[in-house]
Design a protein around this motif. Structure first.
Motif, PDB file in Angstrom:
ATOM      1  N   ARG A 131      11.776   3.905 -18.124  1.00 51.95           N
ATOM      2  CA  ARG A 131      10.904   2.754 -17.868  1.00 51.95           C
ATOM      3  C   ARG A 131      10.385   2.814 -16.437  1.00 51.95           C
ATOM      4  NH1 ARG A 131      14.801  -0.262 -21.022  1.00 51.95           N
ATOM      5  NH2 ARG A 131      13.799  -1.115 -22.890  1.00 51.95           N
ATOM      6  N   ILE A 132       9.120   2.433 -16.288  1.00 52.65           N
ATOM      7  CA  ILE A 132       8.505   2.457 -14.957  1.00 52.65           C
ATOM      8  C   ILE A 132       7.812   1.123 -14.705  1.00 52.65           C
ATOM      9  CG2 ILE A 132       6.770   3.576 -13.492  1.00 52.65           C
ATOM     10  CD1 ILE A 132       7.361   6.179 -14.958  1.00 52.65           C
ATOM     11  N   VAL A 133       8.069   0.548 -13.544  1.00 55.31           N
ATOM     12  CA  VAL A 133       7.393  -0.684 -13.141  1.00 55.31           C
ATOM     13  C   VAL A 133       6.492  -0.324 -11.963  1.00 55.31           C
ATOM     14  CG1 VAL A 133       7.683  -3.001 -12.180  1.00 55.31           C
ATOM     15  CG2 VAL A 133       9.328  -2.133 -13.875  1.00 55.31           C
ATOM     16  N   TYR A 134       5.188  -0.490 -12.143  1.00 58.14           N
ATOM     17  CA  TYR A 134       4.251  -0.210 -11.058  1.00 58.14           C
ATOM     18  C   TYR A 134       3.733  -1.536 -10.514  1.00 58.14           C
ATOM     19  CZ  TYR A 134       0.459   1.727  -8.266  1.00 58.14           C
ATOM     20  OH  TYR A 134      -0.353   2.065  -7.208  1.00 58.14           O
ATOM     21  N   VAL A 135       3.700  -1.666  -9.183  1.00 60.80           N
ATOM     22  CA  VAL A 135       3.176  -2.892  -8.575  1.00 60.80           C
ATOM     23  C   VAL A 135       1.972  -2.529  -7.717  1.00 60.80           C
ATOM     24  CG1 VAL A 135       3.765  -4.995  -7.333  1.00 60.80           C
ATOM     25  CG2 VAL A 135       5.577  -3.618  -8.352  1.00 60.80           C
ATOM     26  N   ALA A 136       0.868  -3.216  -7.951  1.00 58.13           N
ATOM     27  CA  ALA A 136      -0.361  -2.966  -7.197  1.00 58.13           C
ATOM     28  C   ALA A 136      -0.742  -4.227  -6.422  1.00 58.13           C
ATOM     29  CB  ALA A 136      -1.484  -2.580  -8.158  1.00 58.13           C
ATOM     30  N   ARG A 137      -1.311  -4.009  -5.249  1.00 56.11           N
ATOM     31  CA  ARG A 137      -1.722  -5.127  -4.402  1.00 56.11           C
ATOM     32  C   ARG A 137      -3.172  -4.907  -3.988  1.00 56.11           C
ATOM     33  NH1 ARG A 137       1.453  -6.669   1.263  1.00 56.11           N
ATOM     34  NH2 ARG A 137       0.681  -8.805   1.434  1.00 56.11           N
ATOM     35  N   ASN A 138      -3.940  -5.968  -3.868  1.00 54.48           N
ATOM     36  CA  ASN A 138      -5.360  -5.786  -3.530  1.00 54.48           C
ATOM     37  C   ASN A 138      -5.502  -5.006  -2.222  1.00 54.48           C
ATOM     38  OD1 ASN A 138      -6.498  -7.567  -1.158  1.00 54.48           O
ATOM     39  ND2 ASN A 138      -5.043  -8.916  -2.228  1.00 54.48           N
ATOM     40  N   ALA A 139      -6.567  -4.206  -2.164  1.00 61.21           N
ATOM     41  CA  ALA A 139      -6.732  -3.224  -1.082  1.00 61.21           C
ATOM     42  C   ALA A 139      -6.774  -3.858   0.303  1.00 61.21           C
ATOM     43  CB  ALA A 139      -8.001  -2.411  -1.322  1.00 61.21           C
ATOM     44  N   LYS A 140      -7.397  -5.011   0.424  1.00 59.65           N
ATOM     45  CA  LYS A 140      -7.566  -5.612   1.754  1.00 59.65           C
ATOM     46  C   LYS A 140      -6.230  -6.078   2.335  1.00 59.65           C
ATOM     47  CE  LYS A 140     -12.357  -6.958   0.969  1.00 59.65           C
ATOM     48  NZ  LYS A 140     -13.317  -8.055   0.797  1.00 59.65           N
ATOM     49  N   ASP A 141      -5.473  -6.822   1.544  1.00 64.62           N
ATOM     50  CA  ASP A 141      -4.158  -7.260   2.020  1.00 64.62           C
ATOM     51  C   ASP A 141      -3.231  -6.066   2.190  1.00 64.62           C
ATOM     52  OD1 ASP A 141      -4.469 -10.027   2.341  1.00 64.62           O
ATOM     53  OD2 ASP A 141      -4.211 -10.391   0.199  1.00 64.62           O
ATOM     54  N   ASN A 142      -3.353  -5.091   1.298  1.00 63.31           N
ATOM     55  CA  ASN A 142      -2.514  -3.908   1.391  1.00 63.31           C
ATOM     56  C   ASN A 142      -2.774  -3.163   2.709  1.00 63.31           C
ATOM     57  OD1 ASN A 142      -1.369  -1.775  -1.332  1.00 63.31           O
ATOM     58  ND2 ASN A 142      -0.751  -1.765   0.786  1.00 63.31           N
ATOM     59  N   ALA A 143      -4.047  -3.053   3.062  1.00 62.08           N
ATOM     60  CA  ALA A 143      -4.411  -2.367   4.313  1.00 62.08           C
ATOM     61  C   ALA A 143      -3.831  -3.101   5.530  1.00 62.08           C
ATOM     62  CB  ALA A 143      -5.933  -2.271   4.431  1.00 62.08           C
ATOM     63  N   VAL A 144      -3.948  -4.419   5.540  1.00 61.33           N
ATOM     64  CA  VAL A 144      -3.434  -5.216   6.666  1.00 61.33           C
ATOM     65  C   VAL A 144      -1.922  -5.042   6.798  1.00 61.33           C
ATOM     66  CG1 VAL A 144      -3.020  -7.590   7.449  1.00 61.33           C
ATOM     67  CG2 VAL A 144      -5.301  -6.904   6.675  1.00 61.33           C
ATOM     68  N   SER A 145      -1.233  -5.118   5.670  1.00 57.82           N
ATOM     69  CA  SER A 145       0.220  -5.005   5.685  1.00 57.82           C
ATOM     70  C   SER A 145       0.646  -3.609   6.147  1.00 57.82           C
ATOM     71  CB  SER A 145       0.759  -5.287   4.287  1.00 57.82           C
ATOM     72  OG  SER A 145       2.158  -5.285   4.302  1.00 57.82           O
ATOM     73  N   TYR A 146      -0.059  -2.600   5.676  1.00 56.42           N
ATOM     74  CA  TYR A 146       0.236  -1.212   6.048  1.00 56.42           C
ATOM     75  C   TYR A 146       0.000  -1.006   7.558  1.00 56.42           C
ATOM     76  CZ  TYR A 146       0.845   3.689   4.440  1.00 56.42           C
ATOM     77  OH  TYR A 146       1.311   4.959   4.181  1.00 56.42           O
ATOM     78  N   PHE A 147      -1.044  -1.626   8.074  1.00 56.29           N
ATOM     79  CA  PHE A 147      -1.351  -1.531   9.506  1.00 56.29           C
ATOM     80  C   PHE A 147      -0.183  -2.049  10.352  1.00 56.29           C
ATOM     81  CE2 PHE A 147      -3.253  -3.902  13.229  1.00 56.29           C
ATOM     82  CZ  PHE A 147      -3.467  -2.793  14.030  1.00 56.29           C
ATOM     83  N   HIS A 148       0.293  -3.245  10.019  1.00 55.08           N
ATOM     84  CA  HIS A 148       1.389  -3.837  10.796  1.00 55.08           C
ATOM     85  C   HIS A 148       2.688  -3.045  10.621  1.00 55.08           C
ATOM     86  CE1 HIS A 148      -0.794  -7.148  12.479  1.00 55.08           C
ATOM     87  NE2 HIS A 148      -1.292  -7.439  11.291  1.00 55.08           N
ATOM     88  N   PHE A 149       2.868  -2.498   9.435  1.00 52.38           N
ATOM     89  CA  PHE A 149       4.044  -1.662   9.159  1.00 52.38           C
ATOM     90  C   PHE A 149       4.001  -0.402  10.032  1.00 52.38           C
ATOM     91  CE2 PHE A 149       5.995   1.708   6.381  1.00 52.38           C
ATOM     92  CZ  PHE A 149       7.309   1.250   6.483  1.00 52.38           C
ATOM     93  N   ASP A 150       2.850   0.245  10.098  1.00 50.16           N
ATOM     94  CA  ASP A 150       2.714   1.457  10.911  1.00 50.16           C
ATOM     95  C   ASP A 150       2.900   1.166  12.395  1.00 50.16           C
ATOM     96  OD1 ASP A 150       2.316   2.943   8.690  1.00 50.16           O
ATOM     97  OD2 ASP A 150       0.279   3.596   9.156  1.00 50.16           O
ATOM     98  N   ARG A 151       2.483  -0.011  12.834  1.00 46.34           N
ATOM     99  CA  ARG A 151       2.648  -0.365  14.251  1.00 46.34           C
ATOM    100  C   ARG A 151       4.127  -0.396  14.637  1.00 46.34           C
ATOM    101  NH1 ARG A 151       1.180  -5.738  14.660  1.00 46.34           N
ATOM    102  NH2 ARG A 151       1.579  -5.634  16.876  1.00 46.34           N
ATOM    103  N   MET A 152       4.959  -0.912  13.732  1.00 50.55           N
ATOM    104  CA  MET A 152       6.361  -1.139  14.091  1.00 50.55           C
ATOM    105  C   MET A 152       7.294  -0.015  13.632  1.00 50.55           C
ATOM    106  SD  MET A 152       8.192  -1.995  11.075  1.00 50.55           S
ATOM    107  CE  MET A 152       9.349  -3.342  11.219  1.00 50.55           C
ATOM    108  N   ASN A 153       6.789   0.904  12.806  1.00 51.45           N
ATOM    109  CA  ASN A 153       7.660   1.931  12.235  1.00 51.45           C
ATOM    110  C   ASN A 153       7.389   3.298  12.875  1.00 51.45           C
ATOM    111  OD1 ASN A 153       9.117   3.695  10.687  1.00 51.45           O
ATOM    112  ND2 ASN A 153       8.281   3.041   8.732  1.00 51.45           N
TER     113      ASN A 153
END
Length: 301
Positions: A131-153
């Motif tokens: 079984r596979i559960v895939y979760v997708a998030r809209n591109a704009k919010d995903n980009a913002v979240s990824y940006f802040h994640f990259d800043r701190m990681n």
């Protein structure tokens, strides 16, 4: 398995992006590739797949509670989520690789997470009909979240400023490749592989209880209403943000002074980041890239 001491996990420099089988990658996710590729899935495994920063930890925690919430309360308070739900392709040296953690999981079913695009997922998952559960998030919010994640990681490439990052996101020059290919590749797979549940981050935010019910039914679990309500309450964003076992505060490569791992968990935060020009450019490009797929996203709820 004991929890490793991560206090020495300071990285000297950020990794560089390179092309790996047609997808932008960093060495932390390709160093163990032979073992990832040949990973032996089991029929009762549950794979949680997402593009980075699309709700992976959230859904991992929901599944962990659905399956094991009643069996061992101490599991919830003593083992961080990244030990309970191994990150398959990760190879960070200071903790066992994702494949090793998965192979040694004491639980049945095994919950495993991945950010791999669909074409790089180990074949055995399909062969075993896991079984596979895939979760997708809209591109704009995903980009913002990824940006802040990259800043701190520090384990991620240097993001640059928001505008630089957004251009890279649009070009697909991010770890795990373009968002567009990722969400549409998995969406196509769903048409031919019936054991795949495709979920949306926005739906989870809008009505967590309803989505927990959807998950239980997909996994064939009978969960009482009372139990479901308890889980729904426990996985609310603020509760998880405070929970040391789910908020990644135990990992030193992440600098919480810059930004917490769990930042806002909102839908529509992109409006606080995108300029009018950026938004117009993004929409234009998005239309082109997504014109051949039927998957649809909401950027506000």
């Amino acid at each position: 398995m004991e929890i490793p001491d991560l206090s020495s996990m300071k990285l000297s420099s950020r990794p560089e992006l390179f092309d790996f089988e047609g997808v932008s990658m960093i060495h932390y996710f390709t160093d163990n590739w032979e073992k990832v590729k040949n990973f032996q899935a089991r029929p009762d495994d549950v794979l949680i797949a997402t593009y980075p920063k699309a709700g992976t930890t959230w859904v991992s925690y929901i599944l962990d509670l659905l399956y094991f919430g009643n069996d061992s309360p101490e599991r919830q308070t003593s083992q961080p989520i990244y030990m309970r739900v191994p990150f398959l392709e990760s190879c960070f040296k200071v903790i066992p690789s994702g494949t090793e953690l998965a192979d040694n999981l004491p639980t049945s079913p095994r919950l495993i997470k991945t950010h791999l695009p669909v074409q790089l997922v180990p074949k055995s998952f399909w062969e075993q009909n896991s079984r596979i559960v895939y979760v997708a998030r809209n591109a704009k919010d995903n980009a913002v979240s990824y940006f802040h994640f990259d800043r701190m990681n520090m384990g991620q490439p240097e993001p640059g400023d928001w505008n630089t990052f957004l251009q890279k996101f649009i070009e697909g020059k991010k770890v795990f490749g373009p968002w567009y290919d990722h969400v549409s590749g998995w969406w196509e797979k769903k048409q031919t592989y019936s054991n795949l549940l495709y979920m949306f981050y926005e739906d989870l935010v809008e009505d967590t209880g309803r989505e927990v019910e959807r998950l239980s039914s997909f996994l064939g679990l009978s969960v009482s209403t009372k139990e479901r309500e308890k889980i729904t309450k426990g996985v609310q964003f603020d509760a998880m943000k405070q929970n040391k076992m789910t908020n990644y505060s135990t990992i030193p490569v992440m600098d919480f002074k810059i930004s917490p791992f769990m930042r806002k968990g909102k839908v529509g935060d992109w409006k606080n980041h995108f300029t009018v020009t950026q938004n117009e450019q993004f929409d234009e490009d998005y239309k082109q890239k997504m014109k051949n797929t039927t998957v649809k996203f909401r950027t506000e709820i």
